[in-house]
Design a protein around this motif. Structure first.
Motif, PDB file in Angstrom:
ATOM      1  N   ILE A 350      -5.397  18.794  -0.180  1.00 31.87           N
ATOM      2  CA  ILE A 350      -4.789  17.574  -0.710  1.00 31.87           C
ATOM      3  C   ILE A 350      -5.883  16.606  -1.119  1.00 31.87           C
ATOM      4  CG2 ILE A 350      -4.554  16.498   1.587  1.00 31.87           C
ATOM      5  CD1 ILE A 350      -1.962  15.171   0.506  1.00 31.87           C
ATOM      6  N   SER A 351      -5.661  15.900  -2.208  1.00 28.97           N
ATOM      7  CA  SER A 351      -6.658  14.941  -2.683  1.00 28.97           C
ATOM      8  C   SER A 351      -6.016  13.586  -2.918  1.00 28.97           C
ATOM      9  CB  SER A 351      -7.291  15.430  -3.982  1.00 28.97           C
ATOM     10  OG  SER A 351      -6.329  15.490  -5.030  1.00 28.97           O
ATOM     11  N   PHE A 352      -6.830  12.552  -2.735  1.00 25.91           N
ATOM     12  CA  PHE A 352      -6.386  11.176  -2.969  1.00 25.91           C
ATOM     13  C   PHE A 352      -7.423  10.474  -3.830  1.00 25.91           C
ATOM     14  CE2 PHE A 352      -4.865  12.489   1.202  1.00 25.91           C
ATOM     15  CZ  PHE A 352      -3.528  12.129   1.183  1.00 25.91           C
ATOM     16  N   THR A 353      -7.014  10.000  -4.979  1.00 28.14           N
ATOM     17  CA  THR A 353      -7.898   9.186  -5.804  1.00 28.14           C
ATOM     18  C   THR A 353      -7.060   8.107  -6.469  1.00 28.14           C
ATOM     19  OG1 THR A 353      -9.565   9.202  -7.569  1.00 28.14           O
ATOM     20  CG2 THR A 353      -7.679  10.695  -7.845  1.00 28.14           C
ATOM     21  N   GLY A 354      -7.663   6.949  -6.691  1.00 30.66           N
ATOM     22  CA  GLY A 354      -6.885   5.862  -7.275  1.00 30.66           C
ATOM     23  C   GLY A 354      -7.655   4.560  -7.288  1.00 30.66           C
ATOM     24  N   GLU A 355      -6.941   3.503  -7.591  1.00 28.86           N
ATOM     25  CA  GLU A 355      -7.557   2.180  -7.705  1.00 28.86           C
ATOM     26  C   GLU A 355      -6.857   1.225  -6.748  1.00 28.86           C
ATOM     27  OE1 GLU A 355     -10.070  -0.011  -8.027  1.00 28.86           O
ATOM     28  OE2 GLU A 355     -10.381   1.138  -9.864  1.00 28.86           O
ATOM     29  N   ALA A 356      -7.574   0.791  -5.697  1.00 33.42           N
ATOM     30  CA  ALA A 356      -6.989  -0.091  -4.687  1.00 33.42           C
ATOM     31  C   ALA A 356      -7.322  -1.559  -4.921  1.00 33.42           C
ATOM     32  CB  ALA A 356      -7.458   0.330  -3.299  1.00 33.42           C
ATOM     33  N   GLY A 357      -8.250  -1.847  -5.833  1.00 32.84           N
ATOM     34  CA  GLY A 357      -8.632  -3.234  -6.077  1.00 32.84           C
ATOM     35  C   GLY A 357      -9.644  -3.732  -5.056  1.00 32.84           C
ATOM     36  N   PRO A 358      -9.983  -4.999  -5.027  1.00 34.20           N
ATOM     37  CA  PRO A 358      -9.360  -6.074  -5.821  1.00 34.20           C
ATOM     38  C   PRO A 358      -9.802  -6.120  -7.282  1.00 34.20           C
ATOM     39  CG  PRO A 358     -11.102  -6.967  -4.458  1.00 34.20           C
ATOM     40  CD  PRO A 358     -10.976  -5.531  -4.075  1.00 34.20           C
ATOM     41  N   VAL A 359     -10.889  -5.393  -7.628  1.00 36.51           N
ATOM     42  CA  VAL A 359     -11.286  -5.273  -9.029  1.00 36.51           C
ATOM     43  C   VAL A 359     -11.246  -3.788  -9.385  1.00 36.51           C
ATOM     44  CG1 VAL A 359     -12.729  -7.339  -9.001  1.00 36.51           C
ATOM     45  CG2 VAL A 359     -13.735  -5.134  -8.406  1.00 36.51           C
ATOM     46  N   THR A 360     -11.165  -3.499 -10.691  1.00 42.17           N
ATOM     47  CA  THR A 360     -11.078  -2.117 -11.135  1.00 42.17           C
ATOM     48  C   THR A 360     -12.431  -1.639 -11.628  1.00 42.17           C
ATOM     49  OG1 THR A 360     -10.418  -2.818 -13.350  1.00 42.17           O
ATOM     50  CG2 THR A 360      -8.671  -2.372 -11.779  1.00 42.17           C
ATOM     51  N   ASN A 361     -12.739  -0.375 -11.285  1.00 36.34           N
ATOM     52  CA  ASN A 361     -13.981   0.241 -11.754  1.00 36.34           C
ATOM     53  C   ASN A 361     -13.773   1.040 -13.024  1.00 36.34           C
ATOM     54  OD1 ASN A 361     -15.565  -0.681  -9.520  1.00 36.34           O
ATOM     55  ND2 ASN A 361     -14.572   0.880  -8.248  1.00 36.34           N
ATOM     56  N   GLU A 362     -12.571   1.457 -13.257  1.00 38.25           N
ATOM     57  CA  GLU A 362     -12.215   2.173 -14.475  1.00 38.25           C
ATOM     58  C   GLU A 362     -11.053   1.447 -15.127  1.00 38.25           C
ATOM     59  OE1 GLU A 362     -11.515   6.280 -13.625  1.00 38.25           O
ATOM     60  OE2 GLU A 362     -13.466   6.584 -12.662  1.00 38.25           O
ATOM     61  N   ASP A 363     -10.699   1.884 -16.301  1.00 37.70           N
ATOM     62  CA  ASP A 363      -9.628   1.215 -17.044  1.00 37.70           C
ATOM     63  C   ASP A 363      -8.268   1.673 -16.518  1.00 37.70           C
ATOM     64  OD1 ASP A 363      -8.364  -0.369 -18.884  1.00 37.70           O
ATOM     65  OD2 ASP A 363      -8.517   1.087 -20.532  1.00 37.70           O
ATOM     66  N   GLN A 364      -8.031   1.321 -15.247  1.00 35.13           N
ATOM     67  CA  GLN A 364      -6.781   1.703 -14.592  1.00 35.13           C
ATOM     68  C   GLN A 364      -6.215   0.486 -13.863  1.00 35.13           C
ATOM     69  OE1 GLN A 364      -5.220   4.491 -14.808  1.00 35.13           O
ATOM     70  NE2 GLN A 364      -6.719   6.032 -15.462  1.00 35.13           N
ATOM     71  N   PRO A 365      -4.887   0.348 -13.818  1.00 32.62           N
ATOM     72  CA  PRO A 365      -4.300  -0.786 -13.102  1.00 32.62           C
ATOM     73  C   PRO A 365      -4.461  -0.616 -11.594  1.00 32.62           C
ATOM     74  CG  PRO A 365      -2.579   0.709 -13.845  1.00 32.62           C
ATOM     75  CD  PRO A 365      -3.866   1.218 -14.445  1.00 32.62           C
ATOM     76  N   ILE A 366      -4.576  -1.736 -10.898  1.00 31.69           N
ATOM     77  CA  ILE A 366      -4.635  -1.688  -9.435  1.00 31.69           C
ATOM     78  C   ILE A 366      -3.317  -1.120  -8.909  1.00 31.69           C
ATOM     79  CG2 ILE A 366      -4.732  -3.096  -7.337  1.00 31.69           C
ATOM     80  CD1 ILE A 366      -6.588  -5.001  -8.862  1.00 31.69           C
ATOM     81  N   GLY A 367      -3.418  -0.163  -8.036  1.00 32.73           N
ATOM     82  CA  GLY A 367      -2.230   0.501  -7.507  1.00 32.73           C
ATOM     83  C   GLY A 367      -1.950   1.847  -8.141  1.00 32.73           C
ATOM     84  N   ARG A 368      -2.710   2.208  -9.187  1.00 33.00           N
ATOM     85  CA  ARG A 368      -2.552   3.536  -9.785  1.00 33.00           C
ATOM     86  C   ARG A 368      -3.170   4.572  -8.840  1.00 33.00           C
ATOM     87  NH1 ARG A 368      -1.924   4.950 -14.856  1.00 33.00           N
ATOM     88  NH2 ARG A 368      -0.186   3.497 -14.617  1.00 33.00           N
ATOM     89  N   VAL A 369      -2.388   5.555  -8.468  1.00 36.64           N
ATOM     90  CA  VAL A 369      -2.804   6.543  -7.484  1.00 36.64           C
ATOM     91  C   VAL A 369      -2.448   7.940  -7.977  1.00 36.64           C
ATOM     92  CG1 VAL A 369      -2.330   7.451  -5.170  1.00 36.64           C
ATOM     93  CG2 VAL A 369      -2.615   4.994  -5.499  1.00 36.64           C
ATOM     94  N   TYR A 370      -3.358   8.879  -7.723  1.00 40.90           N
ATOM     95  CA  TYR A 370      -3.093  10.297  -7.985  1.00 40.90           C
ATOM     96  C   TYR A 370      -3.264  11.069  -6.679  1.00 40.90           C
ATOM     97  CZ  TYR A 370      -3.439   9.279 -12.989  1.00 40.90           C
ATOM     98  OH  TYR A 370      -3.245   8.774 -14.259  1.00 40.90           O
ATOM     99  N   ILE A 371      -2.273  11.878  -6.359  1.00 39.16           N
ATOM    100  CA  ILE A 371      -2.330  12.743  -5.180  1.00 39.16           C
ATOM    101  C   ILE A 371      -2.181  14.180  -5.652  1.00 39.16           C
ATOM    102  CG2 ILE A 371      -1.274  13.358  -2.974  1.00 39.16           C
ATOM    103  CD1 ILE A 371      -0.227  10.497  -2.786  1.00 39.16           C
ATOM    104  N   GLY A 372      -3.198  14.985  -5.386  1.00 37.13           N
ATOM    105  CA  GLY A 372      -3.147  16.386  -5.784  1.00 37.13           C
ATOM    106  C   GLY A 372      -2.871  17.280  -4.593  1.00 37.13           C
ATOM    107  N   ILE A 373      -2.058  18.303  -4.798  1.00 34.80           N
ATOM    108  CA  ILE A 373      -1.760  19.269  -3.737  1.00 34.80           C
ATOM    109  C   ILE A 373      -1.976  20.679  -4.286  1.00 34.80           C
ATOM    110  CG2 ILE A 373      -0.030  20.191  -2.158  1.00 34.80           C
ATOM    111  CD1 ILE A 373       1.338  17.476  -2.196  1.00 34.80           C
ATOM    112  N   ALA A 374      -2.968  21.357  -3.748  1.00 34.37           N
ATOM    113  CA  ALA A 374      -3.247  22.745  -4.111  1.00 34.37           C
ATOM    114  C   ALA A 374      -2.830  23.631  -2.948  1.00 34.37           C
ATOM    115  CB  ALA A 374      -4.729  22.927  -4.416  1.00 34.37           C
ATOM    116  N   ALA A 375      -1.908  24.549  -3.198  1.00 38.95           N
ATOM    117  CA  ALA A 375      -1.389  25.421  -2.138  1.00 38.95           C
ATOM    118  C   ALA A 375      -1.506  26.878  -2.561  1.00 38.95           C
ATOM    119  CB  ALA A 375       0.070  25.076  -1.836  1.00 38.95           C
TER     120      ALA A 375
END
Length: 416
Positions: A350-375
């Motif tokens: 399982i993977s977790f990547t996203g933007e938690a803020g308070p500032v963004t490092n990439e051009d993504q909104p704060i709260g954008r999250v991707y969760i990957g599941i490889a089974a």
């Protein structure tokens, strides 16, 4: 019968200790079918205690006191209530002998004020103190049952369990038992859940429905009253089924369980191993998993890959992915999940990547999250979410979403 608990002690009002006695007694009384309508805390002051008792007498049939039975001047419960009831205090010889024996065994000098602990209200039923010195007591005056219990939980709990419960059952007979069940939901807001079951809430009688929101979750407490416990459980089952016909996709467990505990249960049940690649969550998923008993049988390992360099060098996320779509992307989450699964030889990654803020490092909104599941044996799935809240709230809720998604996938599919 309406019950009330009065806790006596200025230390409670000062916040020096928590009133766990009231919590314990409420649970016990509910099991006996005796509803608790009021909790009162009053300091070591006779006038304020009298006011509290007079108020309680006007609205309750059962009044239980905790605290104020000791030897010091501020232990004034017995003196105040005996005066209010017009009853004398007398020495209970058995209690006095018990206190004297205690001082002999411990080879300590017994001071005169210790005899005060053997005083009881005249004609009261004595509750033996097997773990301390001051006895408890119970008395019925003008159709109101008064019970006096010591303040220390180590004395109060066994006294009530061993003697207090039996006293009430003998005096009051069989009462309707109160049986509760807590249903736990995640991924749906309190307002939406209430809207979905509003007609059930509006028509509630027995059982009752009490929704409560907290920490990104929603709980529903169902409470049934019946003399027969099996009938109460049947009533709860019927109402639970009606509720989960509408919001069951968000349901994950009962009572005091957690999403991480439920995930652990499913991993054990399916006999599957897991590993985690964490960027956004910074190891929070793995930390919570390792806090649960039995983790060593399911957790193979994890990598906190917070920088792009760590993702590339340790987790083998491709340079192209990081340069073209960035770390907060579907492709990065996919590679993180697949690579951690491969590196640790796990059934699930399982993977977790996203933007938690308070500032963004990439051009993504704060709260954008991707969760990957490889089974094993399945196509890798990446979930894109928008998680609301501040930085730490986003991280905590992301872990919960990860647990929820894993539980759902494990229950719906067979991981080979």
């Amino acid at each position: 019968m309406k019950s009330e608990i009065i806790a006596v002690g200025s230390e409670l009002l000062l916040g020096q200790i928590a009133n766990t006695n009231a919590q314990f007694l409420s649970q016990q009384l509910a099991e006996m079918g005796l509803g608790v309508y009021y909790h009162t805390v009053v300091g070591d002051n006779p006038d304020r205690l009298k006011q509290a008792v007079n108020t309680a007498k006007s609205r309750s049939n059962i009044i239980i006191f905790t605290g104020g039975l000791g030897p010091t001047k501020d232990d004034l419960t017995k003196e105040t209530i005996s005066s209010l009831l017009g009853r004398k205090l007398v020495t209970d010889e058995n209690a006095l002998s018990h206190i004297e024996e205690y001082f002999k065994k411990t080879k300590r000098t017994m001071s005169e004020n210790n005899k005060k602990q053997a005083l009881v209200i005249e004609d009261s039923f004595i509750l033996k103190n097997e773990f301390g010195m001051a006895p408890g007591m119970a008395i019925e005056v003008n159709d109101i049952h008064f019970m006096f219990l010591p303040g220390p939980p180590s004395e109060m709990k066994p006294m009530f369990l061993n003697f207090g419960r039996d006293y009430f059952m003998s005096k009051l007979g069989q009462q309707e038992k109160i049986t509760s069940r807590v249903l736990r939901y995640f991924g749906i807001g309190e307002s939406q859940l209430e809207t979905d079951i509003q007609d059930l809430i509006d028509s509630q009688t027995n059982p009752t429905i009490a929704p409560l929101a907290g920490d990104g979750e929603v709980t529903i407490r169902l409470t049934a009253r019946h003399k027969e416990e099996t009938t109460a459980f049947q009533l709860l089952d019927e109402l639970e089924n009606k509720i989960n016909e509408r919001v069951g996709s968000f349901f994950y467990g009962y009572d005091n369980t957690t999403l991480i505990q439920e995930l652990m249960n499913v991993l054990h049940e399916k006999d599957k191993s897991i590993s985690a690649a964490e960027s956004l969550t910074g190891g929070l998923f793995t930390e919570q998993l390792t806090a649960v008993k039995g983790t060593s049988k399911v957790l193979n390992g994890g990598i906190v890959c917070y920088t792009n360099e760590t993702k590339r060098d340790l987790l083998k996320v491709s340079e192209k992915t990081l340069e073209t779509v960035g770390a907060v992307s579907r492709q990065c989450a996919l590679e993180m999940a697949e690579n951690i699964q491969s590196l640790t030889n796990s059934d699930i990654g399982i993977s977790f990547t996203g933007e938690a803020g308070p500032v963004t490092n990439e051009d993504q909104p704060i709260g954008r999250v991707y969760i990957g599941i490889a089974a094993s044996g399945q196509e890798t799935i990446v979930h894109r979410l928008h998680v609301a809240g501040g930085r730490n709230t986003i991280r905590k809720r992301t872990v919960k979403y990860g647990c929820q998604l894993l539980i759902k996938q494990l229950n719906e599919n067979t991981v080979k």
